[in-house]
Motif scaffolding. Structure first.
Motif: not given
Length: 278
Positions: A52-59
């Motif tokens: 699960e991505f922790q932030s939009v930036q990580e995605e």
């Protein structure tokens, strides 16, 4: 996620480089390269299944920069096998015509996706949340499809970006092949360096920026991209978006030059040990 993907990417590139050095049969090398890339993609997908991505930036990082690098290799070697399998048996003129037709098909793909292609070529990031986040994935004006239907592992534009990157490499291959046929000489495979970079990619980027900042190459008349390209060729490695990595290094509060610091300590230790031998 980033650390796992980078290790997997490094391992894939290392295997591809070693294969290129040890296998002279072109078709066999292409098929085995495809298998290496396919295995890496499967491992990445398995890892991301419950992630699960922790932030939009990580995605965005994953779908814009990480996954397309794996997909580029997979599609590139798949396309080379397809091109070779459909290659006509005939005169040199017939062969050249065939390769030009393949080039035209690729250019047509670039044309259909010119907005994304231009965005990628310009290195833009202002529309990243629209293009590379799954819940806000931009629907193309012209209906399209993707063989990568798993919505947990793709966005439409991430898949297209991987294909764009692969097709750029295919175009380079076709251009070299056509030129070789026109000049009547065999295609000479690119000479690979036998050296492999075994530190992190960030370490190589750190070294390249240090050389550039010092003006150590061409009396300072060489941009950092050229230095990085030379190091990539020398050590059989691809560092990806070096500018983004450098920005991450720059904003660190501590250890901004950890590789160079450790490099200096290693050299001083060797000097000290050498002094003791005398």
């Amino acid at each position: 996620m980033k650390e796992f993907a980078e290790r997997l990417l490094d391992e894939m590139h290392r295997e591809l480089s070693q294969l290129a050095l040890n296998t002279t049969h072109e078709l066999q090398r292409t098929e085995q390269s495809f298998q290496i890339a396919e295995s890496a993609m499967q491992q990445l997908k398995a890892y991301m299944k419950d992630f699960e991505f922790q932030s939009v930036q990580e995605e965005i990082l994953f779908f814009k920069e990480i996954k397309p690098q794996f997909q580029r290799e997979l599609i590139y070697y798949c396309e080379l096998m397809y091109i070779d399998a459909n290659k006509p048996v005939g005169s040199k003129k017939c062969m050249i015509k065939y390769y030009h037709q393949v080039m035209e098909q690729i250019q047509a793909f670039f044309g259909r996706n010119h907005l994304l292609y231009t965005y990628y070529r310009m290195g833009r990031s202002d529309q990243d949340e629209l293009l590379y986040v799954r819940e806000t994935d931009c629907v193309p004006l012209i209906p399209d499809y993707s063989l990568d239907f798993d919505s947990s592992f793709t966005t439409i534009n991430s898949s297209k970006l991987g294909k764009i990157m692969a097709f750029e490499r295919v175009c380079e291959y076709l251009t070299q092949t056509i030129q070789a046929l026109e000049y009547g000489v065999p295609v000479i495979p690119e000479q690979k360096s036998k050296h492999l970079w075994t530190e992190s990619k960030a370490a190589l980027i750190e070294l390249a920026y240090a050389l550039h900042s010092r003006g150590a190459v061409n009396n300072g008349k060489c941009d950092v991209k050229a230095i990085i390209n030379s190091l990539e060729q020398l050590f059989n490695v691809e560092v990806g978006n070096f500018y983004r990595t450098f920005q991450s290094m720059r904003i660190r509060k501590k250890n901004r030059t950890s590789f160079l610091d450790n490099l200096k300590l290693s050299l001083e230790k060797r000097m000290d040990e050498t002094d003791l031998e005398y």
